[in-house]
Design a protein around this motif. Structure first.
Motif, PDB file in Angstrom:
ATOM      1  N   ALA A 252       0.814  -1.227   0.000  1.00  0.00           N
ATOM      2  CA  ALA A 252       0.000   0.000   0.000  1.00  0.00           C
ATOM      3  C   ALA A 252       0.841   1.268   0.000  1.00  0.00           C
ATOM      4  N   GLU A 253       2.138   1.149   0.301  1.00  0.00           N
ATOM      5  CA  GLU A 253       2.961   2.339   0.517  1.00  0.00           C
ATOM      6  C   GLU A 253       2.965   3.318  -0.662  1.00  0.00           C
ATOM      7  N   PRO A 254       3.201   2.872  -1.910  1.00  0.00           N
ATOM      8  CA  PRO A 254       3.260   3.860  -3.009  1.00  0.00           C
ATOM      9  C   PRO A 254       1.930   4.575  -3.236  1.00  0.00           C
ATOM     10  N   PHE A 255       0.824   3.875  -3.022  1.00  0.00           N
ATOM     11  CA  PHE A 255      -0.485   4.484  -3.254  1.00  0.00           C
ATOM     12  C   PHE A 255      -0.823   5.492  -2.152  1.00  0.00           C
ATOM     13  N   VAL A 256      -0.535   5.104  -0.909  1.00  0.00           N
ATOM     14  CA  VAL A 256      -0.789   6.015   0.204  1.00  0.00           C
ATOM     15  C   VAL A 256       0.105   7.250   0.089  1.00  0.00           C
ATOM     16  N   ALA A 257       1.350   7.016  -0.335  1.00  0.00           N
ATOM     17  CA  ALA A 257       2.275   8.141  -0.499  1.00  0.00           C
ATOM     18  C   ALA A 257       1.766   9.111  -1.568  1.00  0.00           C
ATOM     19  N   ALA A 258       1.207   8.561  -2.665  1.00  0.00           N
ATOM     20  CA  ALA A 258       0.695   9.415  -3.739  1.00  0.00           C
ATOM     21  C   ALA A 258      -0.506  10.226  -3.260  1.00  0.00           C
ATOM     22  N   LEU A 259      -1.394   9.594  -2.506  1.00  0.00           N
ATOM     23  CA  LEU A 259      -2.557  10.298  -1.963  1.00  0.00           C
ATOM     24  C   LEU A 259      -2.128  11.383  -0.981  1.00  0.00           C
ATOM     25  N   LYS A 260      -1.118  11.063  -0.173  1.00  0.00           N
ATOM     26  CA  LYS A 260      -0.606  12.046   0.782  1.00  0.00           C
ATOM     27  C   LYS A 260       0.009  13.236   0.046  1.00  0.00           C
ATOM     28  N   GLU A 261       0.782  12.947  -0.998  1.00  0.00           N
ATOM     29  CA  GLU A 261       1.443  13.996  -1.773  1.00  0.00           C
ATOM     30  C   GLU A 261       0.419  14.916  -2.429  1.00  0.00           C
TER      31      GLU A 261
ATOM     32  N   GLY B  43      -2.440  15.611  -1.252  1.00  0.00           N
ATOM     33  CA  GLY B  43      -3.240  16.286  -0.236  1.00  0.00           C
ATOM     34  C   GLY B  43      -4.620  15.694  -0.039  1.00  0.00           C
ATOM     35  N   ILE B  44      -4.831  14.471  -0.541  1.00  0.00           N
ATOM     36  CA  ILE B  44      -6.152  13.847  -0.437  1.00  0.00           C
ATOM     37  C   ILE B  44      -6.352  13.192   0.927  1.00  0.00           C
ATOM     38  N   ILE B  45      -5.276  12.671   1.524  1.00  0.00           N
ATOM     39  CA  ILE B  45      -5.350  12.054   2.848  1.00  0.00           C
ATOM     40  C   ILE B  45      -4.309  12.675   3.760  1.00  0.00           C
ATOM     41  N   GLN B  46      -4.535  12.517   5.068  1.00  0.00           N
ATOM     42  CA  GLN B  46      -3.587  13.005   6.056  1.00  0.00           C
ATOM     43  C   GLN B  46      -3.150  11.910   7.021  1.00  0.00           C
ATOM     44  N   GLY B  47      -3.880  10.793   7.050  1.00  0.00           N
ATOM     45  CA  GLY B  47      -3.563   9.760   8.020  1.00  0.00           C
ATOM     46  C   GLY B  47      -4.244  10.030   9.340  1.00  0.00           C
ATOM     47  N   LYS B  48      -4.177   9.036  10.243  1.00  0.00           N
ATOM     48  CA  LYS B  48      -4.810   9.174  11.555  1.00  0.00           C
ATOM     49  C   LYS B  48      -3.944   9.968  12.528  1.00  0.00           C
ATOM     50  N   SER B  49      -2.632   9.911  12.314  1.00  0.00           N
ATOM     51  CA  SER B  49      -1.701  10.670  13.154  1.00  0.00           C
ATOM     52  C   SER B  49      -0.449  10.926  12.324  1.00  0.00           C
ATOM     53  N   ASN B  50       0.584  11.481  12.953  1.00  0.00           N
ATOM     54  CA  ASN B  50       1.816  11.787  12.228  1.00  0.00           C
ATOM     55  C   ASN B  50       2.520  10.542  11.713  1.00  0.00           C
ATOM     56  N   ASN B  51       2.323   9.400  12.368  1.00  0.00           N
ATOM     57  CA  ASN B  51       3.052   8.196  11.965  1.00  0.00           C
ATOM     58  C   ASN B  51       2.159   6.979  11.749  1.00  0.00           C
ATOM     59  N   GLN B  52       0.839   7.184  11.653  1.00  0.00           N
ATOM     60  CA  GLN B  52      -0.063   6.052  11.430  1.00  0.00           C
ATOM     61  C   GLN B  52      -1.112   6.384  10.383  1.00  0.00           C
ATOM     62  N   PHE B  53      -1.228   5.471   9.382  1.00  0.00           N
ATOM     63  CA  PHE B  53      -2.297   5.599   8.399  1.00  0.00           C
ATOM     64  C   PHE B  53      -3.537   4.823   8.837  1.00  0.00           C
ATOM     65  N   SER B  54      -3.356   3.796   9.697  1.00  0.00           N
ATOM     66  CA  SER B  54      -4.461   2.953  10.195  1.00  0.00           C
ATOM     67  C   SER B  54      -5.171   2.254   9.038  1.00  0.00           C
ATOM     68  N   SER B  55      -4.413   1.474   8.293  1.00  0.00           N
ATOM     69  CA  SER B  55      -4.931   0.853   7.068  1.00  0.00           C
ATOM     70  C   SER B  55      -5.997  -0.194   7.338  1.00  0.00           C
ATOM     71  N   GLN B  56      -6.078  -0.716   8.552  1.00  0.00           N
ATOM     72  CA  GLN B  56      -7.063  -1.752   8.848  1.00  0.00           C
ATOM     73  C   GLN B  56      -8.376  -1.188   9.391  1.00  0.00           C
ATOM     74  N   GLN B  57      -8.436   0.104   9.622  1.00  0.00           N
ATOM     75  CA  GLN B  57      -9.663   0.699  10.163  1.00  0.00           C
ATOM     76  C   GLN B  57     -10.637   1.062   9.053  1.00  0.00           C
TER      77      GLN B  57
END
Length: 523
Positions: free
Chosen positions: A5-14, A16-30
């Motif tokens: 999932a890393e490249p896709f999450v990184a692209a979404l983060k870049e 500005g579509i997602i921010q994650g649950k915290s500074n160091n967690q995306f919480s992919s299972q939630q």
């Protein structure tokens, strides 16, 4: 986050579509909530903003307001009801499919402002039969008794229409679109029925136990628990009907524990606040969980408990009477109780369900129900002193009564005789044991035996089926040290002799559960 999932999450983060649950967690299972989906879609598709206040909902916090407002303005969403968007609810796959279909047909101006939804011939994909079937399948995640009658009937009507379209090989595209839109609106419009609870028996600054009239989630520890009570721990019972909050440090006045419950797939935010004398419960959406008032909780005039064996008062009842007597307790249905056929009476001790009875018309006509106690219940409750029994009665249409109805006292276990671990066994288990496929375990930890048994003592086990069989076993020191004997049967003809002359079925099951084992020790 998994590696894939890393490249896709990184692209979404870049982007500005997602921010994650915290500074160091995306919480992919939630799960994703409807509010989070609104934020992502509004940003990803650049549908702009709206200067008009379209939000008429009461459950949209400031963080989500702009995204929900622009989705409403451009027809991407209509909300779950006239007054709720369902911001904190998990978004179903069918709901997301509809959102995505509508927003993919949206055409933005160069400056990012929206120009509206385009026609099918200028872009965007129509709803396919596969989309509609996925939406139909998603309704299996919802259970009728959790929702108001009106909104559930709306869902059933929309579901019938959708199924009719699926079964119509000549259905036009407009019919498919309308069926999908109608079913999505019905799903979004489902309103949770209020689930009532009682508090007790102890309610202190160190914790509380809430007993619900229906399940409020899956069993186990709830995580995370936030709020101002640092060490608060929240757990649910196996059936999801009992919630326990504990804090060793104790709560100060106005301190709260905040957590989420999954009520039939809908995320409900719960805030438990200590007011100095008791715990207040607030939920989002509002009033999903509501305390039973004193008037509603009064058991007077509904049922009472009558003990049919004096041994349940002083604990002198024998194990045979407990196991074999189907008439130990009598629940009297009092005149004018308002109880009717199909009403459910749940008897529990704390968070432990002792028994549950669904009333039949014959019970109401007779005016009482006689009950025994299951062996598993006896093992769980015996030896702990008096057992307080509380009844929760669902009288239909949200009318609920609860309260303490009586106290019984069960004998201490282990008893004087060695205990054979077969009280919860099925007939299949017994057959495996008698055939030698698995050993019979006999406990030697009975209070009156443990000090007196010596190596060389003889265990005599009488098996009383269609005919009586007796086996003996010399007890070793190793068995005394471990506290039990594992005995493996080696007589291949034993089962046939025990079953000879019996009808296999209920009669054998009765023998197997109640008569077949009678152990004794010769020192």
């Amino acid at each position: 986050m998994p590696d894939r999932a890393e490249p896709f999450v990184a692209a979404l983060k870049e982007a500005g579509i997602i921010q994650g649950k915290s500074n160091n967690q995306f919480s992919s299972q939630q799960n994703i909530t409807r509010g989070e989906a609104a934020l992502m879609l509004a940003e990803a598709y650049k549908i702009g903003s709206s200067t008009q206040d379209n939000v008429k909902f009461t459950d949209v916090p400031e963080r989500y307001w702009e995204a929900v407002n622009v989705l409403l303005a451009n027809g991407i969403t209509t909300g779950k009801t006239a007054t709720t968007f369902g911001t904190s609810d998990d978004i179903a796959r069918g709901e997301f499919a509809i959102f995505l279909c509508r927003i993919s047909e949206f055409q933005a101006n160069d400056d990012g402002t929206g120009s509206g939804v385009v026609d099918d011939d200028t872009g965007g994909d129509p709803v396919t039969l596969t989309d509609l079937q996925d939406l139909i399948n998603s309704t299996a995640n919802y259970v009728e008794n959790y929702y108001t009658e009106e909104t559930w009937q709306n869902l059933e009507g929309a579901l019938q229409t959708a199924n009719d379209v699926m079964n119509n090989t000549d259905a036009a595209q407009t019919e498919i679109d309308q069926a999908a839109e109608g079913l999505t609106s019905a799903i979004e419009g489902l309103i949770l029925e209020t689930i009532s609870y009682t508090t007790g028996p102890d309610e202190t600054a160190n914790g509380v136990m809430l007993t619900f009239t229906d399940s409020v989630g899956e069993d186990g520890a709830i995580d995370p628990v936030e709020g101002t009570i640092a060490d608060a721990e929240v757990t649910l019972s196996t059936d999801g009907t009992t919630l326990t909050l504990q804090t060793e440090a104790g709560a100060e006045a106005d301190e709260a524990a905040e957590f989420d419950l999954n009520v039939d797939g809908t995320e409900v935010e719960v805030n438990l606040t200590w007011d100095g004398t008791g715990w207040d419960v607030e939920t989002v959406p509002a009033n999903v969980i509501e305390e039973i008032t004193a008037g509603e909780s009064d058991m007077d005039g509904v049922i009472n408990l009558e003990l049919l064996n004096d041994g349940l008062v002083d604990g002198s009842i024998s194990i045979d009477e407990l196991l074999e007597n189907p008439k130990l307790l009598r629940l009297n249905i009092l005149e004018g109780s308002g109880l009717a056929e199909e009403d459910v009476i749940s008897i529990r001790n704390g968070e432990f369900d002792v028994l549950t009875v669904t009333l039949g018309q014959e019970d109401i006509d007779r005016g009482f129900i006689d009950l025994g106690l299951e062996t598993g219940i006896i093992r769980s409750l015996a030896g702990d002193g008096p057992v307080d029994l509380t009844a929760i009665i669902d009288r239909g249409e949200g009318d609920t009564a609860t309260g303490t109805i009586g106290t019984i006292e069960l004998p201490e276990l282990p008893l004087v005789e060695p205990v054979v671990d077969l009280v919860g066994s099925t007939v299949e288990d017994l057959l495996y044991i008698l055939s030698g496929d698995q050993p019979l375990r006999v406990s030697l930890e009975a209070n009156a035996l443990q000090e007196d048994i010596e190596a060389g003592s003889t265990l005599e086990l009488t098996i009383n089926g269609a005919q009586e069989e007796t086996i003996t076993h010399v007890i070793t020191q190793a068995e005394i040290d471990q506290g039990f004997i594992n005995y493996t049967f080696e007589d291949e003809a034993l089962i046939n002799r025990l079953l000879s002359g019996l009808t296999v079925g209920k009669q054998y099951y009765y023998y197997a559960r109640n008569h077949i084992w009678r152990p004794s020790i010769n020192r």
